[in-house]
Design an enzyme around this catalytic site. Structure first.
Site, PDB file in Angstrom:
ATOM      1  N   ARG A 138      -7.028  -0.412  -7.162  1.00  0.00           N
ATOM      2  CA  ARG A 138      -7.476   0.620  -6.202  1.00  0.00           C
ATOM      3  C   ARG A 138      -7.657   1.925  -6.987  1.00  0.00           C
ATOM      4  O   ARG A 138      -6.860   2.217  -7.879  1.00  0.00           O
ATOM      5  CB  ARG A 138      -6.470   0.811  -5.062  1.00  0.00           C
TER       6      ARG A 138
ATOM      7  N   ASN B  13      -5.516  12.355   0.327  1.00  0.00           N
ATOM      8  CA  ASN B  13      -4.620  11.535   1.147  1.00  0.00           C
ATOM      9  C   ASN B  13      -5.490  10.792   2.158  1.00  0.00           C
ATOM     10  O   ASN B  13      -6.716  10.953   2.175  1.00  0.00           O
ATOM     11  CB  ASN B  13      -3.571  12.423   1.836  1.00  0.00           C
ATOM     12  N   LYS B  14      -4.863   9.990   2.963  1.00  0.00           N
ATOM     13  CA  LYS B  14      -5.584   9.142   3.917  1.00  0.00           C
ATOM     14  C   LYS B  14      -6.659   9.913   4.681  1.00  0.00           C
ATOM     15  O   LYS B  14      -6.430  11.043   5.105  1.00  0.00           O
ATOM     16  CB  LYS B  14      -4.551   8.542   4.890  1.00  0.00           C
TER      17      LYS B  14
ATOM     18  N   GLN C  57      -2.160   2.494   9.813  1.00  0.00           N
ATOM     19  CA  GLN C  57      -0.850   2.612   9.145  1.00  0.00           C
ATOM     20  C   GLN C  57       0.130   3.408  10.001  1.00  0.00           C
ATOM     21  O   GLN C  57       1.349   3.205   9.914  1.00  0.00           O
ATOM     22  CB  GLN C  57      -1.002   3.313   7.786  1.00  0.00           C
TER      23      GLN C  57
ATOM     24  N   ARG D 120       0.866  -1.183   0.000  1.00  0.00           N
ATOM     25  CA  ARG D 120       0.000   0.000   0.000  1.00  0.00           C
ATOM     26  C   ARG D 120       0.904   1.234   0.000  1.00  0.00           C
ATOM     27  O   ARG D 120       2.106   1.144   0.166  1.00  0.00           O
ATOM     28  CB  ARG D 120      -0.965  -0.008   1.206  1.00  0.00           C
ATOM     29  N   GLY D 121       0.244   2.402  -0.161  1.00  0.00           N
ATOM     30  CA  GLY D 121       1.015   3.635  -0.321  1.00  0.00           C
ATOM     31  C   GLY D 121       1.128   3.917  -1.808  1.00  0.00           C
ATOM     32  O   GLY D 121       1.453   3.015  -2.597  1.00  0.00           O
ATOM     33  N   ALA D 122       0.843   5.173  -2.179  1.00  0.00           N
ATOM     34  CA  ALA D 122       0.676   5.491  -3.605  1.00  0.00           C
ATOM     35  C   ALA D 122       1.877   5.087  -4.478  1.00  0.00           C
ATOM     36  O   ALA D 122       1.715   4.342  -5.454  1.00  0.00           O
ATOM     37  CB  ALA D 122       0.345   6.971  -3.757  1.00  0.00           C
TER      38      ALA D 122
ATOM     39  N   ASP E 129      -2.047  10.830  -2.243  1.00  0.00           N
ATOM     40  CA  ASP E 129      -2.415   9.768  -3.194  1.00  0.00           C
ATOM     41  C   ASP E 129      -2.734  10.324  -4.571  1.00  0.00           C
ATOM     42  O   ASP E 129      -2.588   9.633  -5.575  1.00  0.00           O
ATOM     43  CB  ASP E 129      -3.602   8.969  -2.663  1.00  0.00           C
TER      44      ASP E 129
END
Ligand code: MRU
Length: 334
Positions: free
Chosen positions: A75, A235-236, A184, A32-34, A225
């Site tokens: 995603r 973003n998150k 996270q 995960r993570g862009a 993201d």
């Protein structure tokens, strides 16, 4: 790749052999993570090409096309995924036009995936260098989610800024939001920073405002993201609340991201698709149901912070300041 779901309890590694397996790993957040999902997707395309060797040409090309589709749909929010796949597709199509045979094409796609990874690592280090200039000699940074080595090819974006500031001898302390619901922050950011010996304090997301009011936060640095052309940033989930809080307390709010996170096709935040994830991420904890059956649940994984709340966007090409339209466009120029 390392299984990020198992961290920090166990460091377990999974081996993936097909584009479908990579897409599944992206969907269920093994990776995960862009930037990291973009890199993973690039390797997924390379795997598809290698495993199609020996098939007739039309079948080979169809399997590549299937890989673009399955990986691209894994995603929706992080634009790095589509960016990496578009880059792999361009590389394949250019090679085909130049008459490349399947074997050469597969080798070229593997090389392109490696290049995407290497370039991301270099971008993170450059983001760190540029971002560290925004960090006072002694400072407490607040960050959200994980924008670290795990979320990139290594070193990180927001955590790259932290690491570079520490390497420059600055006295840096980090407040890490735990980042509900997938944690996270507590599982990944805290793990990375503690391993690096960086002074880190874990807080519940809801403590950020009180910490700011108490004067405990000098700046906020988060990853991204997808950044629209005008600087609106996805973003998150929870990032927007932090930006509002930071503005209310006069604390600078910075976004750190490579230019691969800027979506040239997207004029502003209204055009950013927001992923809705499984409600069980909210209703359950570690497999145990906590919320009553029958309750409605919302679980958007990201939110959009309007550009007006962002003081700077740190990229590998430098620090963009408002108005972000022209400052980001300058960084996207060839
Ligand atoms: O759902 P996730 O864990 O993939 O979300 C990740 C984030 O929101 C990160 O902040 C972002 O991808 C930047 S990573 C350098």
């Amino acid at each position: 790749m390392i299984d990020q779901r198992a961290l920090p309890r166990v460091e377990s590694w999974v081996e993936l052999h097909t584009a479908e397996e990579v897409a599944q790993a992206i969907r269920n957040m093994i990776v995960r993570g862009a930037p990291a999902i973009g890199i993973a997707a690039a390797y997924g395309v390379a795997l598809a090409a290698t495993s199609a060797l020996g098939a007739p040409r039309a079948e080979f090309d169809r399997r590549l096309e299937d890989a673009y589709q399955v990986l691209g749909g894994a995603r929706p929010t992080a634009v790095n995924l589509g960016w990496a796949i578009a880059r792999m597709r361009r590389a394949a199509e250019t090679a085909r036009r130049a008459g490349a045979a399947d074997v050469a094409l597969a080798a070229l796609l593997e090389a392109e995936a490696r290049l995407i990874e290497t370039e991301d690592l270099a971008a993170c280090r450059a983001i760190g260098r540029h971002g560290a200039e925004l960090v006072p000699r002694q400072a407490t940074l607040l960050t959200h989610c994980n924008a670290g080595g795990l979320a990139t090819a290594g070193y990180g974006t927001a955590l790259g800024v932290v690491r570079a500031a520490v390497e420059q001898g600055k006295r840096v302390r980090v407040l890490a939001d735990e980042t509900r619901p997938v944690l996270q922050g507590s599982r990944l950011t805290a793990w990375e920073l503690v391993r690096d010996g960086i002074d880190t304090t874990l807080i519940a997301d809801s403590m950020a405002g009180a910490a700011m009011r108490a004067g405990e936060v000098d700046l906020v640095v988060v990853g991204a993201d997808r950044i629209a052309r005008n600087g609106d940033t996805a973003n998150k989930i929870g990032t927007y609340s932090l930006a509002v809080l930071a503005r209310a307390h006069g604390i600078p709010f910075y976004v750190a991201a490579p230019t691969s996170t800027i979506d040239r096709e997207c004029a502003d935040g209204a055009g950013i698709p927001i992923e809705e994830r499984d409600p069980r991420e909210i209703t359950e904890f570690d497999g145990t149901r906590l919320a009553p059956e029958g309750v409605h649940v919302r679980n958007p994984a990201f939110d959009v912070t309007p550009a007006a709340l962002i003081d700077a966007i740190v990229t590998e090409r430098g620090v963009a300041r408002p108005p972000f339209g022209p400052s980001l466009a300058a960084f996207l120029a060839p």
